[in-house]
Design a protein around this motif. Structure first.
Motif, PDB file in Angstrom:
ATOM      1  N   SER A 182      -2.201 -12.502  -5.619  1.00 18.52           N
ATOM      2  CA  SER A 182      -3.394 -12.019  -4.940  1.00 18.52           C
ATOM      3  C   SER A 182      -4.576 -12.064  -5.894  1.00 18.52           C
ATOM      4  N   THR A 183      -5.772 -12.045  -5.323  1.00 17.08           N
ATOM      5  CA  THR A 183      -6.978 -11.947  -6.149  1.00 17.08           C
ATOM      6  C   THR A 183      -7.139 -10.541  -6.696  1.00 17.08           C
ATOM      7  N   ALA A 184      -6.304  -9.620  -6.248  1.00 15.66           N
ATOM      8  CA  ALA A 184      -6.426  -8.220  -6.662  1.00 15.66           C
ATOM      9  C   ALA A 184      -5.895  -8.004  -8.066  1.00 15.66           C
ATOM     10  N   ASP A 185      -6.393  -6.965  -8.685  1.00 15.17           N
ATOM     11  CA  ASP A 185      -5.841  -6.466  -9.936  1.00 15.17           C
ATOM     12  C   ASP A 185      -4.674  -5.568  -9.570  1.00 15.17           C
ATOM     13  N   ALA A 186      -3.452  -6.067  -9.747  1.00 17.37           N
ATOM     14  CA  ALA A 186      -2.271  -5.314  -9.314  1.00 17.37           C
ATOM     15  C   ALA A 186      -2.118  -3.996 -10.055  1.00 17.37           C
ATOM     16  N   GLY A 187      -2.805  -3.830 -11.186  1.00 22.04           N
ATOM     17  CA  GLY A 187      -2.712  -2.596 -11.939  1.00 22.04           C
ATOM     18  C   GLY A 187      -3.757  -1.564 -11.554  1.00 22.04           C
ATOM     19  N   ARG A 188      -4.615  -1.911 -10.608  1.00 24.76           N
ATOM     20  CA  ARG A 188      -5.677  -0.992 -10.207  1.00 24.76           C
ATOM     21  C   ARG A 188      -5.091   0.278  -9.595  1.00 24.76           C
ATOM     22  N   VAL A 189      -5.688   1.405  -9.932  1.00 24.59           N
ATOM     23  CA  VAL A 189      -5.241   2.680  -9.379  1.00 24.59           C
ATOM     24  C   VAL A 189      -5.601   2.736  -7.898  1.00 24.59           C
ATOM     25  N   THR A 190      -4.629   3.139  -7.084  1.00 24.31           N
ATOM     26  CA  THR A 190      -4.876   3.221  -5.651  1.00 24.31           C
ATOM     27  C   THR A 190      -4.190   4.459  -5.103  1.00 24.31           C
ATOM     28  N   HIS A 191      -4.513   4.790  -3.878  1.00 20.79           N
ATOM     29  CA  HIS A 191      -3.890   5.930  -3.223  1.00 20.79           C
ATOM     30  C   HIS A 191      -2.889   5.402  -2.200  1.00 20.79           C
ATOM     31  N   PRO A 192      -1.632   5.791  -2.299  1.00 19.40           N
ATOM     32  CA  PRO A 192      -0.618   5.254  -1.398  1.00 19.40           C
ATOM     33  C   PRO A 192      -0.945   5.523   0.067  1.00 19.40           C
ATOM     34  N   LEU A 235       0.820  -1.208   0.000  1.00 12.66           N
ATOM     35  CA  LEU A 235       0.000   0.000   0.000  1.00 12.66           C
ATOM     36  C   LEU A 235       0.858   1.264   0.000  1.00 12.66           C
ATOM     37  N   ARG A 236       1.944   1.256   0.757  1.00 14.79           N
ATOM     38  CA  ARG A 236       2.822   2.424   0.757  1.00 14.79           C
ATOM     39  C   ARG A 236       3.519   2.578  -0.588  1.00 14.79           C
ATOM     40  N   GLY A 237       3.689   1.466  -1.290  1.00 17.54           N
ATOM     41  CA  GLY A 237       4.316   1.524  -2.605  1.00 17.54           C
ATOM     42  C   GLY A 237       3.341   1.811  -3.726  1.00 17.54           C
ATOM     43  N   GLY A 238       2.065   2.067  -3.374  1.00 13.58           N
ATOM     44  CA  GLY A 238       1.066   2.402  -4.377  1.00 13.58           C
ATOM     45  C   GLY A 238       0.531   1.210  -5.134  1.00 13.58           C
ATOM     46  N   VAL A 239       0.698   0.000  -4.583  1.00 16.79           N
ATOM     47  CA  VAL A 239       0.178  -1.219  -5.200  1.00 16.79           C
ATOM     48  C   VAL A 239      -1.054  -1.657  -4.420  1.00 16.79           C
ATOM     49  N   TRP A 240      -2.200  -1.709  -5.105  1.00 19.65           N
ATOM     50  CA  TRP A 240      -3.442  -2.027  -4.409  1.00 19.65           C
ATOM     51  C   TRP A 240      -3.467  -3.476  -3.984  1.00 19.65           C
ATOM     52  N   MET A 241      -3.953  -3.691  -2.769  1.00 19.15           N
ATOM     53  CA  MET A 241      -4.105  -5.020  -2.209  1.00 19.15           C
ATOM     54  C   MET A 241      -5.416  -5.020  -1.430  1.00 19.15           C
ATOM     55  N   PRO A 242      -6.283  -6.032  -1.616  1.00 17.71           N
ATOM     56  CA  PRO A 242      -7.538  -6.049  -0.858  1.00 17.71           C
ATOM     57  C   PRO A 242      -7.261  -5.965   0.637  1.00 17.71           C
ATOM     58  N   ASN A 243      -8.019  -5.137   1.344  1.00 20.96           N
ATOM     59  CA  ASN A 243      -7.844  -5.022   2.791  1.00 20.96           C
ATOM     60  C   ASN A 243      -9.106  -4.460   3.409  1.00 20.96           C
ATOM     61  N   SER A 244      -9.376  -4.891   4.628  1.00 20.63           N
ATOM     62  CA  SER A 244     -10.561  -4.401   5.321  1.00 20.63           C
ATOM     63  C   SER A 244     -10.252  -4.149   6.798  1.00 20.63           C
ATOM     64  N   CYS A 245     -10.232  -5.213   7.612  1.00 15.44           N
ATOM     65  CA  CYS A 245     -10.050  -5.006   9.056  1.00 15.44           C
ATOM     66  C   CYS A 245      -8.609  -4.698   9.424  1.00 15.44           C
TER      67      CYS A 245
END
Length: 334
Positions: A87-97, A25-35
């Motif tokens: 991961s099940t995530a789309d690693a190319g998805r735009v995210t906020h670091p 997340l700090r590197g700007g790579v989206w990863m599913p997360n909740s709790c």
């Protein structure tokens, strides 16, 4: 020691003490997360190469069999070598670091029974999406507590949090309700969480129902306002489930939204202390009474686990598509 961690062809450095999730997340790579506490399993992934320390991953979230099969919880696992994961995530998805923040308390106000609004001012804007949350560092303890943002993404320099007192809680009794004042400095990090609207180009403007229990209302405020800004005429039902009228807040705010958007309706529902001015029972049951068919609707649930699970059942009972059901469970913390 710093290790390289990669997913979907994207590589970031994981600093000592960081989890896989934090590094990505700090590197700007989206990863599913909740709790982010190891209890929901949202961030579960497959370790393809390398080795990880599973940390405090609970057995009921990550079983011994899953560990042996190479699965890990990104929010708990720390690499012991250069590591590649899937991961099940789309690693190319735009995210906020993910960022560390130092905020200034602008306002602390009691808005309902055992409920406060806290406004935090930032020197620099925080990029996030409506529905996400921040973690606050409790002074003197190092403990971190999570609070959803009631903001839209455009409200990026003053963060609005709704906080409910937890009896004996290290954050609420010891700080947020007994000492926090305007002018104080607060250490935080964010944004976190996947409870958010789809991107604008994937938002069909269809009807929405949002159900919040207690301060689970907070992220729904930002989500509803964002949805209406995109499609001003869309139908939006927002239910707020609380024990009694003393727990309701921001009624004027929702009345203003209803004036501006005829398709918006705010429905308070009281479970324990009936009041003739409001509906009684549970908000999930109120939805079933109000909406004969959930086909084409999207549903948003935030609050205690029991309420969220009841909401999922209510949505499915009305034939809402499972892929349109979004949930955020509030994990109890002292």
């Amino acid at each position: 020691m710093t290790f390289a961690v990669s997913v979907g062809g994207r590589r970031v450095d994981c600093e000592p003490g960081q989890t896989l999730l934090e590094a990505f997340l700090r590197g700007g790579v989206w990863m599913p997360n909740s709790c982010n506490q190891g209890t929901c399993g949202t961030c579960k992934l497959q370790v393809l190469s390398g080795e990880v320390d599973h940390g405090a991953a609970p057995e009921d979230t990550l079983s011994a069999e899953e560990r042996a099969a190479g699965l890990a919880l990104a929010c708990q696992a720390r690499p012991l070598a250069d590591t590649e994961v899937r991961s099940t995530a789309d690693a190319g998805r735009v995210t906020h670091p993910l960022r560390d923040l130092t905020a200034t308390v602008l306002e602390v106000a009691d808005i309902a029974r055992d409920t406060r609004r806290v406004l935090l001012g930032l020197a620099e804007p925080l990029a996030f999406e409506a529905g996400q949350y921040v973690e606050l560092v409790v002074p003197g303890s190092g403990a971190r507590r999570q609070y959803s943002l009631a903001n839209t993404a455009e409200e990026d320099k003053v963060l609005e949090l709704h906080v409910r007192r937890v009896p004996g809680g290290i954050a609420t009794d010891g700080w947020l309700f007994d000492g926090l004042a305007a002018g104080d400095r607060v250490e935080a990090s964010g944004p976190l969480g996947d409870f958010r609207l789809p991107p604008p180009d994937e938002d069909d403007g269809g009807p929405m129902v949002l159900i919040g229990g207690g301060t689970g209302l907070a992220p729904l405020v930002g989500i509803a306002r964002t949805a209406l800004a995109r499609h001003p005429s869309r139908e939006v039902l927002l239910y707020h489930g609380v024990r009694g009228a003393a727990d309701l807040y921001d009624l004027g705010r929702f009345a203003e939204i209803a004036e501006q958007h005829p398709g918006f309706r705010f429905v308070p529902v009281l479970s324990d202390e009936p009041d003739p001015a409001y509906r009684s029972g549970f908000p999930t049951d109120a939805f079933v009474e109000d909406v004969p068919s959930g086909r084409g609707w999207s549903g948003w649930l935030c609050g205690p686990p029991a309420m969220v699970e009841a909401g999922v059942k209510a949505f499915k009972r009305r034939r809402m598509s499972p892929r349109r059901i979004h949930r955020e469970k509030f994990t109890p913390a002292s």
